[in-house]
Design an enzyme around this catalytic site. Structure first.
Site, PDB file in Angstrom:
ATOM      1  N   GLU A  34       0.823  -1.214   0.000  1.00  0.00           N
ATOM      2  CA  GLU A  34       0.000   0.000   0.000  1.00  0.00           C
ATOM      3  C   GLU A  34       0.856   1.262   0.000  1.00  0.00           C
ATOM      4  OE1 GLU A  34      -2.973   0.181  -0.695  1.00  0.00           O
ATOM      5  OE2 GLU A  34      -3.683  -1.859  -0.399  1.00  0.00           O
ATOM      6  N   TYR A 117      -6.356   6.554   4.172  1.00  0.00           N
ATOM      7  CA  TYR A 117      -6.483   5.499   3.188  1.00  0.00           C
ATOM      8  C   TYR A 117      -5.715   4.242   3.588  1.00  0.00           C
ATOM      9  CZ  TYR A 117      -5.400   2.395  -0.503  1.00  0.00           C
ATOM     10  OH  TYR A 117      -5.223   1.232  -1.170  1.00  0.00           O
ATOM     11  N   ASP A 135      -9.410   5.752  -1.944  1.00  0.00           N
ATOM     12  CA  ASP A 135      -8.296   6.280  -2.733  1.00  0.00           C
ATOM     13  C   ASP A 135      -8.858   6.956  -3.986  1.00  0.00           C
ATOM     14  OD1 ASP A 135      -9.182   4.169  -4.252  1.00  0.00           O
ATOM     15  OD2 ASP A 135      -7.174   3.519  -4.813  1.00  0.00           O
TER      16      ASP A 135
END
Length: 342
Positions: A34, A117, A135
DNA sequence: CACGCGTGGGG
DNA sequence: TCCCCAAGCGT
């Protein structure tokens, strides 16, 4: 709005890509992926991900990694502060959580480099915690789904969209739901001209019904980038290429580069600047003009190539032998026109 | 809230 | 060739 979860998850099961970080989705693996995927395309991140996990298989290894070696693993991926923050977070994880990422949204959110996020993505995908992960993909999907003209770059819009994302979430499968929204945005509900004819949500999509999905999402006009002249001195001695370390904060923080000044210098001025750090250089050949476009500015690069006798250097400068340039010193791709450090 | 912060691929 | 960006975060 009708529920979207059922058709979305069915589509995801049939169409999701087999990505390396989906093979063994531990919290550490999801976290690393991520962070790498922030503002970065999947295809660009994959080779970095493989190499990073092989070199640093857990938070303890990341916490202990030497800074230059860590930045070398990130070289070319950009937004280098991401990896500095990730190491800070890894040290906190080792000191406060026994070496494993905490299975708690607020604890994740408090770690350096983990914002709304990423906390949502790790919590939902790795731990099954029912929190949203909004996102750019999700904002685009929901702007079209709701035919919403709000500026998706505005924090207030993100908040409002997050409420809708949470409303639609099946609380038993938050991870697949969040991943499915992003995958739909990456493969079908793409920027520009979306593939509405193959979208599992087309029947529910108000933007599609209005015939204006391709006009969404709405974003503010981009700002003009300033042009900055950069004069580079590509100096070789018998000990290697002259490198300098960039400042610890700001653009390309802590990375190495050929000696350079962020201003236009003449050949004589460049010779004098090099003499100021003890390097008696002969500048033989002008470097071809080059341009490097950052998110917010443009470097207009030029300068000179030359040679110098090897000499002692001030702190923050080294003569880098070719093998060290390749394996030790992280050099940003902004200098790719003149230096290949991979 | 606005801005600083990279890079390479696709239309 | 140029312009759009792509799974954001910190300040």
């Amino acid at each position: 709005m009708q529920p979207i979860a059922a058709p979305l998850l069915q589509w995801f099961d049939a169409n999701k890509r087999l990505l390396p970080f989906r093979q063994e989705p531990s919290a550490y693996h999801i976290w690393v992926s991520e962070i790498m995927l922030q503002q970065t395309r999947v295809a660009a991140a994959i080779p970095y991900y493989e190499r990073f996990i092989a070199a640093l298989p857990d938070p303890a290894a990341l916490a202990a990694c030497e800074p230059d070696a860590l930045r070398k693993l990130w070289q070319g991926l950009g937004y280098y502060n991401r990896v500095n923050n990730m190491q800070k977070a890894a040290r906190i994880v080792c000191e406060q959580y026994g070496g494993d990422l905490p299975a708690d949204y607020d604890a994740l959110r408090s770690l350096p480099g983990i914002g709304d996020y990423t906390a949502g993505a790790v919590a939902s995908i790795a731990f099954g915690i029912p929190v949203p992960a909004v996102d750019g993909n999700v904002l685009r999907v929901f702007a079209r789904l709701y035919n919403d003209d709000a500026d998706v770059m505005a924090p207030a819009t993100k908040k409002a969209f997050t409420v809708r994302v949470l409303d639609q979430m099946p609380k038993a499968t938050p991870g697949p739901y969040n991943e499915a929204l992003m995958e739909l945005g990456a493969l079908v509900c793409i920027p520009g001209t979306p593939h509405c004819e193959e979208c599992p949500l087309a029947d529910l999509c108000r933007g599609y019904a209005a015939g204006r999905a391709d006009q969404l999402p709405v974003k503010p006009a981009p700002k003009a980038k300033g042009k900055v002249p950069v004069t580079v001195a590509l100096i070789e001695s018998e000990q290697g290429l002259l490198l300098q370390r960039r400042p610890a904060r700001g653009l390309l923080a802590g990375l190495w580069q050929p000696a350079a000044w962020e201003k236009a210098l003449t050949r004589d001025e460049l010779t004098a600047a090099l003499a100021g750090i003890g390097v008696q250089a002969a500048l033989d050949e002008p470097l071809p003009p080059a341009k490097h476009v950052f998110t917010h500015k443009i470097w207009e690069l030029g300068g000179w190539k030359g040679t110098a006798p090897a000499c002692a250097l001030p702190d923050g400068y080294v003569w880098a032998a070719p093998e060290d340039l390749a394996e030790v010193y992280p050099v940003p791709n902004a200098f790719g026109a003149y230096v290949k450090a991979k």
